[in-house]
Design a protein around this motif. Structure first.
Motif, mmCIF file in Angstrom:
data_model
loop_
_atom_site.group_PDB
_atom_site.id
_atom_site.type_symbol
_atom_site.label_atom_id
_atom_site.label_comp_id
_atom_site.label_asym_id
_atom_site.label_seq_id
_atom_site.Cartn_x
_atom_site.Cartn_y
_atom_site.Cartn_z
ATOM 1 N N LEU A 40 5.342 5.077 -0.797
ATOM 2 C CA LEU A 40 5.870 3.953 -1.562
ATOM 3 C C LEU A 40 4.877 2.790 -1.572
ATOM 4 O O LEU A 40 4.633 2.183 -2.623
ATOM 5 C CB LEU A 40 7.218 3.519 -0.975
ATOM 6 N N ALA A 41 4.277 2.499 -0.432
ATOM 7 C CA ALA A 41 3.285 1.411 -0.344
ATOM 8 C C ALA A 41 2.066 1.720 -1.212
ATOM 9 O O ALA A 41 1.566 0.855 -1.943
ATOM 10 C CB ALA A 41 2.866 1.207 1.110
ATOM 11 N N ARG A 42 1.573 2.948 -1.150
ATOM 12 C CA ARG A 42 0.407 3.333 -1.949
ATOM 13 C C ARG A 42 0.712 3.246 -3.442
ATOM 14 O O ARG A 42 -0.075 2.720 -4.226
ATOM 15 C CB ARG A 42 -0.038 4.749 -1.591
ATOM 16 N N LEU A 48 0.189 -2.227 -8.979
ATOM 17 C CA LEU A 48 -0.314 -3.602 -9.020
ATOM 18 C C LEU A 48 -1.764 -3.698 -9.488
ATOM 19 O O LEU A 48 -2.177 -4.725 -10.014
ATOM 20 C CB LEU A 48 -0.208 -4.247 -7.638
ATOM 21 N N ASN A 49 -2.521 -2.636 -9.289
ATOM 22 C CA ASN A 49 -3.956 -2.690 -9.562
ATOM 23 C C ASN A 49 -4.393 -1.860 -10.766
ATOM 24 O O ASN A 49 -5.545 -1.464 -10.865
ATOM 25 C CB ASN A 49 -4.721 -2.294 -8.299
ATOM 26 N N GLY A 50 -3.475 -1.626 -11.689
ATOM 27 C CA GLY A 50 -3.850 -1.017 -12.960
ATOM 28 C C GLY A 50 -3.657 0.475 -13.080
ATOM 29 O O GLY A 50 -4.097 1.075 -14.058
ATOM 30 N N GLY A 51 -3.052 1.117 -12.093
ATOM 31 C CA GLY A 51 -2.822 2.558 -12.169
ATOM 32 C C GLY A 51 -4.007 3.368 -11.677
ATOM 33 O O GLY A 51 -5.065 2.832 -11.359
ATOM 34 N N ALA A 57 -6.459 3.900 -3.714
ATOM 35 C CA ALA A 57 -6.261 3.395 -2.362
ATOM 36 C C ALA A 57 -7.189 4.139 -1.406
ATOM 37 O O ALA A 57 -7.679 5.231 -1.708
ATOM 38 C CB ALA A 57 -4.805 3.594 -1.937
ATOM 39 N N ALA A 58 -7.399 3.550 -0.239
ATOM 40 C CA ALA A 58 -8.210 4.193 0.801
ATOM 41 C C ALA A 58 -7.645 5.563 1.147
ATOM 42 O O ALA A 58 -6.436 5.805 1.047
ATOM 43 C CB ALA A 58 -8.240 3.308 2.043
ATOM 44 N N GLY A 85 -10.073 0.259 -4.469
ATOM 45 C CA GLY A 85 -11.050 -0.144 -5.461
ATOM 46 C C GLY A 85 -11.061 0.811 -6.633
ATOM 47 O O GLY A 85 -10.174 1.656 -6.776
ATOM 48 N N ALA A 86 -12.072 0.678 -7.464
ATOM 49 C CA ALA A 86 -12.214 1.545 -8.630
ATOM 50 C C ALA A 86 -12.383 2.998 -8.179
ATOM 51 O O ALA A 86 -12.912 3.260 -7.090
ATOM 52 C CB ALA A 86 -13.420 1.112 -9.451
ATOM 53 N N PRO A 87 -11.926 3.959 -8.995
ATOM 54 C CA PRO A 87 -12.107 5.369 -8.632
ATOM 55 C C PRO A 87 -13.568 5.642 -8.247
ATOM 56 O O PRO A 87 -14.492 5.191 -8.922
ATOM 57 C CB PRO A 87 -11.720 6.118 -9.908
#
Length: 122
Positions: A40-42, A48-51, A57-58, A85-87
């Motif tokens: 859920l957190a991930r 929040l960061n654009g999909g 995520a880390a 960050g970005a993929p």
């Protein structure tokens, strides 16, 4: 020859039963709701960061229960702190995360209670 097989079987059995870090880690019980809370957190950070097309995520957030991204467990719930960050950011040498996220998920793993931070790396 039979004695050799017996000794080998005994040695093998003792070796398999010897404690090590992996078996010690596996023997610690993981709260049943922790993997659910981590997912859920991930997913909230992804939203929040654009999909997924713009954010990853880390890798710790993809481990069962996200143990190395778990900051704390309290009466309130599971507090996760992780970078993203970005993929492809983790494959860079060195890895170059651009976003840090802190998310508190309820003890039952069903609700985001708070996103206390989602921004540049602090």
């Amino acid at each position: 020859m039979n004695q050799f097989k017996t000794v080998l079987a005994l040695i093998s059995g003792i070796w398999l039963l010897a404690p090590n870090a992996a078996t010690a880690q596996a023997s610690r019980p993981l709260p049943l709701t922790q993997p659910k809370a981590a997912n859920l957190a991930r997913m909230r950070a992804e939203l929040l960061n654009g999909g997924l097309g713009q954010y990853r995520a880390a890798s710790c957030m993809y481990e069962t229960g996200a143990g190395s991204c778990l900051e704390s467990i309290s009466d309130q719930g599971f507090q996760f702190l992780f970078q993203g960050g970005a993929p492809g950011w983790q494959q860079q040498n060195p890895p170059n995360p651009t976003i840090e996220t802190s998310v508190l998920v309820s003890r039952d793993g069903d609700r985001i209670l708070e996103v206390s931070y989602n921004g540049t790396i602090r």
